[in-house]
Design a protein around this motif. Structure first.
Motif, mmCIF file in Angstrom:
data_model
loop_
_atom_site.group_PDB
_atom_site.id
_atom_site.type_symbol
_atom_site.label_atom_id
_atom_site.label_comp_id
_atom_site.label_asym_id
_atom_site.label_seq_id
_atom_site.Cartn_x
_atom_site.Cartn_y
_atom_site.Cartn_z
ATOM 1 N N LEU A 24 41.872 44.882 50.045
ATOM 2 C CA LEU A 24 41.090 45.165 48.831
ATOM 3 C C LEU A 24 41.071 46.653 48.545
ATOM 4 O O LEU A 24 41.231 47.086 47.396
ATOM 5 N N VAL A 25 40.887 47.443 49.601
ATOM 6 C CA VAL A 25 40.838 48.901 49.420
ATOM 7 C C VAL A 25 42.188 49.398 48.914
ATOM 8 O O VAL A 25 42.272 50.202 47.979
ATOM 9 N N THR A 26 43.273 48.871 49.508
ATOM 10 C CA THR A 26 44.617 49.280 49.068
ATOM 11 C C THR A 26 44.837 48.890 47.605
ATOM 12 O O THR A 26 45.363 49.678 46.811
ATOM 13 N N ALA A 27 44.400 47.675 47.241
ATOM 14 C CA ALA A 27 44.607 47.192 45.872
ATOM 15 C C ALA A 27 43.770 47.966 44.863
ATOM 16 O O ALA A 27 44.017 47.893 43.652
ATOM 17 N N ASN A 28 42.797 48.694 45.373
ATOM 18 C CA ASN A 28 41.877 49.420 44.493
ATOM 19 C C ASN A 28 42.492 50.680 43.893
ATOM 20 O O ASN A 28 41.946 51.242 42.950
ATOM 21 N N THR A 31 45.599 51.765 38.436
ATOM 22 C CA THR A 31 45.275 50.714 37.469
ATOM 23 C C THR A 31 46.218 49.541 37.679
ATOM 24 O O THR A 31 47.241 49.659 38.345
ATOM 25 N N HIS A 40 50.199 42.624 42.302
ATOM 26 C CA HIS A 40 49.594 41.906 43.440
ATOM 27 C C HIS A 40 49.704 40.396 43.235
ATOM 28 O O HIS A 40 49.958 39.653 44.176
ATOM 29 N N LYS A 241 40.106 40.983 36.732
ATOM 30 C CA LYS A 241 40.733 41.840 37.753
ATOM 31 C C LYS A 241 41.306 40.960 38.866
ATOM 32 O O LYS A 241 40.876 41.002 40.017
ATOM 33 N N ARG A 243 43.825 41.150 40.538
ATOM 34 C CA ARG A 243 44.484 41.806 41.672
ATOM 35 C C ARG A 243 43.658 41.728 42.946
ATOM 36 O O ARG A 243 44.216 41.664 44.039
ATOM 37 N N TYR A 244 42.329 41.712 42.826
ATOM 38 C CA TYR A 244 41.514 41.729 44.048
ATOM 39 C C TYR A 244 41.576 40.408 44.804
ATOM 40 O O TYR A 244 41.489 40.399 46.025
#
Ligand SMILES: *Cc1c(COP(=O)(O)O)cnc(C)c1O
Length: 356
Positions: A24-28, A31, A40, A241, A243-244
């Motif tokens: 999650l942190v990496t995907a953050n 944009t 993702h 969102k 991606r998360y």
């Protein structure tokens, strides 16, 4: 310090796995395009395609109920019925969402070990009145694997159900909210438990096995998948969102930690079942094949559990204990010791030695 609370209510009371939080942190960073049109989500689809050994369509969702509802809707006709076991989650715990999304009638069948059986399904479908305009027309079979009572279908049993369903013109949907626990227990591949048996669409659960509100609708036939984005949007299920959720599922399937977590949860439950099952007056009501235990306990044991730092669900006369990947082993000992003490049984190893 407050006493620890041991929580056996469900596997969704547990935490998230560290590597999924890292994902999650990496995907953050930066944009990403919204609504699933992001890298993702594409990577997650490639990952599902690899894990299932064939091209699949995987759509990120946040709840198992939503996943079941849109998957079934994609299989639906406008005058239809969905066959399921009477204990199935879609029949008992989804507030009518499958009926709401599909307009279908649910036909709930009994069956030993909380499972559908091919011969009984065949008999029921033979009486369904295919082609008779006074009768709803069956379009889907729901197989909940594992079942809501923690029992498992063997791949051959799923194949037999799919064969009957297909022969009667139904598609097959698998509710895999605890798919990982089934994979860990049966030791087979995701493909061997789904499309190789004839499953057409899968609700792939990850939340109960360490993800943060991350599930996927997985469809094995692209033609069936085509309508799902529209059904999801109309149903308010498309994630802005995405991606998360997609990043978690991509990481989830990247190695075997998902299976190891589920195996741990299953092993905790086996230990708990062995401990409880050995006590006089305790009845384990369903075969313990994954991470869930259903039991009948004497009233004194229930009263003792309620007085202690233990949480669990009561379902009528039965109690349910669910073990988690992040289960505290002390919790298992605390639960067994509480029941044992309430029943006045001696603790193992503390049996008085015979003189001489
Ligand atoms: C938990 C569960 C679901 C639904 O999940 P939610 O995310 O709570 O909607 C569906 N099917 C089964 C078998 C489950 O155990």
């Amino acid at each position: 310090m407050t006493a620890p609370v041991y929580d056996f209510r469900s596997d969704n009371v547990g935490g998230a796995a560290p590597e999924l939080l890292e994902a999650l942190v990496t995907a953050n960073a930066g944009t990403a395009s919204p609504y699933g049109d992001d890298d993702h989500t594409r990577a997650m689809n490639a990952r599902f395609t690899a894990a299932f050994e064939r091209p699949v369509t995987a759509l990120p969702v946040s709840s198992g109920t939503g996943s079941n509802a849109v998957a079934l809707a994609a299989l639906a006709n406008p005058y239809g019925s969905i066959y399921c076991h009477e204990s199935a989650h879609i029949n008992v715990y989804e507030c009518g969402a499958p009926e709401f999304y599909t307009g279908a009638k649910l036909v709930a069948l009994p069956g030993r070990d909380y499972k559908l059986h091919a011969d009984e399904l065949d008999a029921a479908l033979s009486l369904a009145g295919r082609g008779n305009p006074t009768r709803v027309q069956p379009f889907a079979l729901n197989v909940t694997q594992p079942t809501d009572y923690g029992t498992l279908y063997r791949p051959a049993e799923i194949a037999a159900l799919c064969e009957i369903a297909h022969a009667h013109g139904l598609k097959v949907h698998m509710d895999g909210a605890r798919f990982a626990n089934a994979i860990a227990a049966l030791g087979c591949s995701p493909a061997d438990l789904t499309w190789r048996c004839g499953v057409d669409a899968l609700s792939f659960g990850a939340t109960k096995n360490g993800a943060m509100n991350a599930e996927a609708v997985v469809v094995f036939d692209p033609a069936l998948a085509a309508s799902i984005p529209f059904r999801m949007k109309r149903g308010g299920l498309v994630l802005s969102k995405a991606r998360y959720v997609s990043a978690q599922l991509d990481r989830y399937l990247a190695d075997d930690r998902w299976i190891e977590r589920a195996r741990r949860a299953n092993e905790h439950a086996a230990r708990l079942a062995a401990g409880l099952g050995a006590l006089p007056g305790v009845t384990i009501v369903a075969p313990v094949e994954i991470n869930m235990i259903f039991a009948r306990l004497p009233d004194a044991a229930v009263a003792a559990l309620d007085a202690g730092p233990l949480r669990y669900y009561k379902l009528g006369r039965e109690v349910r204990f669910v073990c988690r990947h992040d289960q505290e082993p002390e919790g298992i000992a605390a639960l067994v010791d509480t029941v044992r003490a309430a029943l006045g049984s001696p603790a193992p190893g503390r049996v008085p030695l015979r003189p001489g």
